[in-house]
Design a protein around this motif. Sequence first.
Motif, PDB file in Angstrom:
ATOM      1  N   VAL A  78       0.838  -1.190   0.000  1.00  0.00           N
ATOM      2  CA  VAL A  78       0.000   0.000   0.000  1.00  0.00           C
ATOM      3  C   VAL A  78       0.876   1.245   0.000  1.00  0.00           C
ATOM      4  N   ASN A  79       0.447   2.259  -0.719  1.00  0.00           N
ATOM      5  CA  ASN A  79       1.149   3.537  -0.708  1.00  0.00           C
ATOM      6  C   ASN A  79       1.227   4.046   0.738  1.00  0.00           C
ATOM      7  N   PRO A  80       2.417   4.292   1.262  1.00  0.00           N
ATOM      8  CA  PRO A  80       2.527   4.723   2.666  1.00  0.00           C
ATOM      9  C   PRO A  80       1.791   6.034   2.956  1.00  0.00           C
ATOM     10  N   ASP A  81       1.545   6.859   1.924  1.00  0.00           N
ATOM     11  CA  ASP A  81       0.736   8.060   2.140  1.00  0.00           C
ATOM     12  C   ASP A  81      -0.686   7.691   2.558  1.00  0.00           C
ATOM     13  N   PHE A  82      -1.137   6.515   2.130  1.00  0.00           N
ATOM     14  CA  PHE A  82      -2.506   6.090   2.400  1.00  0.00           C
ATOM     15  C   PHE A  82      -2.611   5.154   3.599  1.00  0.00           C
ATOM     16  N   GLY A  83      -1.518   4.469   3.939  1.00  0.00           N
ATOM     17  CA  GLY A  83      -1.574   3.546   5.056  1.00  0.00           C
ATOM     18  C   GLY A  83      -0.747   2.302   4.808  1.00  0.00           C
ATOM     19  N   THR A  84      -1.215   1.181   5.326  1.00  0.00           N
ATOM     20  CA  THR A  84      -0.492  -0.090   5.267  1.00  0.00           C
ATOM     21  C   THR A  84      -1.430  -1.191   4.778  1.00  0.00           C
ATOM     22  N   VAL A  85      -0.855  -2.367   4.517  1.00  0.00           N
ATOM     23  CA  VAL A  85      -1.685  -3.524   4.166  1.00  0.00           C
ATOM     24  C   VAL A  85      -2.644  -3.830   5.313  1.00  0.00           C
ATOM     25  N   ALA A  86      -2.177  -3.688   6.530  1.00  0.00           N
ATOM     26  CA  ALA A  86      -3.054  -3.923   7.687  1.00  0.00           C
ATOM     27  C   ALA A  86      -4.228  -2.941   7.688  1.00  0.00           C
ATOM     28  N   ASP A  87      -3.987  -1.688   7.304  1.00  0.00           N
ATOM     29  CA  ASP A  87      -5.081  -0.713   7.194  1.00  0.00           C
ATOM     30  C   ASP A  87      -6.088  -1.149   6.138  1.00  0.00           C
ATOM     31  N   ALA A  88      -5.570  -1.627   4.999  1.00  0.00           N
ATOM     32  CA  ALA A  88      -6.456  -2.076   3.920  1.00  0.00           C
ATOM     33  C   ALA A  88      -7.277  -3.283   4.376  1.00  0.00           C
ATOM     34  N   GLU A  89      -6.664  -4.195   5.100  1.00  0.00           N
ATOM     35  CA  GLU A  89      -7.386  -5.354   5.619  1.00  0.00           C
ATOM     36  C   GLU A  89      -8.460  -4.917   6.623  1.00  0.00           C
ATOM     37  N   GLN A  90      -8.143  -3.911   7.422  1.00  0.00           N
ATOM     38  CA  GLN A  90      -9.120  -3.398   8.380  1.00  0.00           C
ATOM     39  C   GLN A  90     -10.286  -2.731   7.662  1.00  0.00           C
ATOM     40  N   LEU A  91      -9.984  -2.024   6.575  1.00  0.00           N
ATOM     41  CA  LEU A  91     -11.036  -1.399   5.774  1.00  0.00           C
ATOM     42  C   LEU A  91     -11.989  -2.459   5.231  1.00  0.00           C
TER      43      LEU A  91
END
Length: 585
Positions: A78-91
């Motif tokens: 994931v683009n670090p400006d947007f977050g992390t893979v963990a953030d995407a999984e949480q989304l």
Amino acid sequence: MAVNGTPKRSGWWKDAIIYQIWPKSFHSARGSPTGDIPGIIAKLDYIKSLGVNTIWVSPHYKSPMIDEGYDVADYEDVNPDFGTVADAEQLIKEVHQRGMRIIFDLVINHTSDQHKWFQESRSSKTNPKRDWYIWRPAKYDSNGNRQPPNNWASNFSQSAWTWDPTTEEYFLHLFAIEQPDINWTNAECRKALLESSMEFWLKRGVNGFRVDTVNMYSKPMDFPDAPITVPGSDIQPASSLYCNGPEMHNYLREMGDILEKYDAMTVGELPCTSDPKQVLEYVGFARNELSMVFQFDTVDLGKTPGDVFAFKPWTVSDFANITNKWQTFTNGNDGWTTSFIENHDQGRAPSRFGSDKPEHHDASSKMLALLTVLSSGTPFVYMGQELGMTNVPLSWDYKEYLDLNTINYIQRLKDQGKSDDEIVKKYMPAINLHARDNSRTPVQWTDGPNAGFTKEGVKPWMRVNDNYKQINAAQQLEDKDSILSFWKQAIALRKEHPALFTYGKFTSLLDYSGKEDHKVFAFAKDAAGDKASSATNKQAIVLLNFSDQEQDVSKIAKGKVALSSHKDTNASAPLKAYEGRVLLV
């Protein structure tokens, strides 16, 4: 992939109402210049309150952001400006917990030149991944000057070929120089690509993909010159050659086999394909290729082929005929269609198709909402569209425009000797109307600092539209007559009558084939689908006034008013300026 010969696909996406998020400009929960994934999570309840049931997140992958994320450096990060893979999984988890689904963007015609695969490919002619991209030797003219392999123009106003001095060959890029095209004829590459870009996220719960440039993967590998359609230019539009190539359907069936395992949907971006029979080959349910596609005839109104920033006049009849074409091409078959008028690549709808003048802005925004929501197929709502966000002011200096396509176009004008004054006076009105920058300004959440997009004292990555104090979510949430409230009502009406609005048969109510200067787009929706026999209302009539003058509709109006962009109206009353009205029969 199938059980007893029956596909596992449920077709859930036919009842989807999809909200598109362009993450860089949506909302920053971390108080940074760009939007982020935690910011999307923070607004999920707002999104659900609209009545939508699916979210599409535009590219959030690791990327140098040369083309705003459509240059992917790593599909599994994931683009670090947007977050992390963990953030995407949480989304994904948070969306599912709210009873909604989520789709991601799938950008697989090309990668970033920073992707490790391309880094290997360009390192030497003998590298195992050399053939994962498209390399060709130079041609030479009669004077011995090096020339590209052919005359193709990229979609970003430059040659589609770039010389790479490391191995002394050209590589193909149909978009930016930093977006080299993948060689889909290489089976090993194709397998690795689909595993990395699709299965990685499907295993994490993603419900499907919006597929970028879905008909460009199969090129004529002998790379013939394109016909001369722009005299005097050394590069020529070549979409007729690289779109809809001979292997496209084989490639899409490979993707379909993967998607079927997860009951996942796809919506493909299908440019330069205007023949309904050809489009149906992509979206027929039994073919197991794409669930649906975006057809661009409507949003291309006012654009000139080969020069999308050059404005050409259009009429309501043009608009009606194109809509009719793509609302009826699935009649009597197993195809599916879409309804949209805004996305991250288009100017804002009120500015382009209605009016962004203060006296007409609200009415035209509501009128266009009815067009989007009550047409057949799957509707797509672009972030901020539910607020009536508009194009940026014409008074902005062109240096405020940050999209690569706009920047390249203005640079070409300068290279042709155009002065700044000439660019501003002659070219900026059309650029302002169509530039992708218009849809990429930060979402206007409040009338406070930075429109509530990010915290006070932080400069957003792109300037906020000047009208955020007049157009913002906070004010509209408190106003039962706001554009936002109207969108909610329109979506609720669609859900209440699926036989009419989701599955209904579309019929134009006026003759748009002649020379009459129509100002009203009028159509009927007759109940269809499994629920048609039990539907209380067998027909709906939708009346849309695309002008600032009252229009008589007494000859075609019947039934009771279910929803109107103007209060206190009756079925057969003249349509007020930019009024949209729905009648149930």
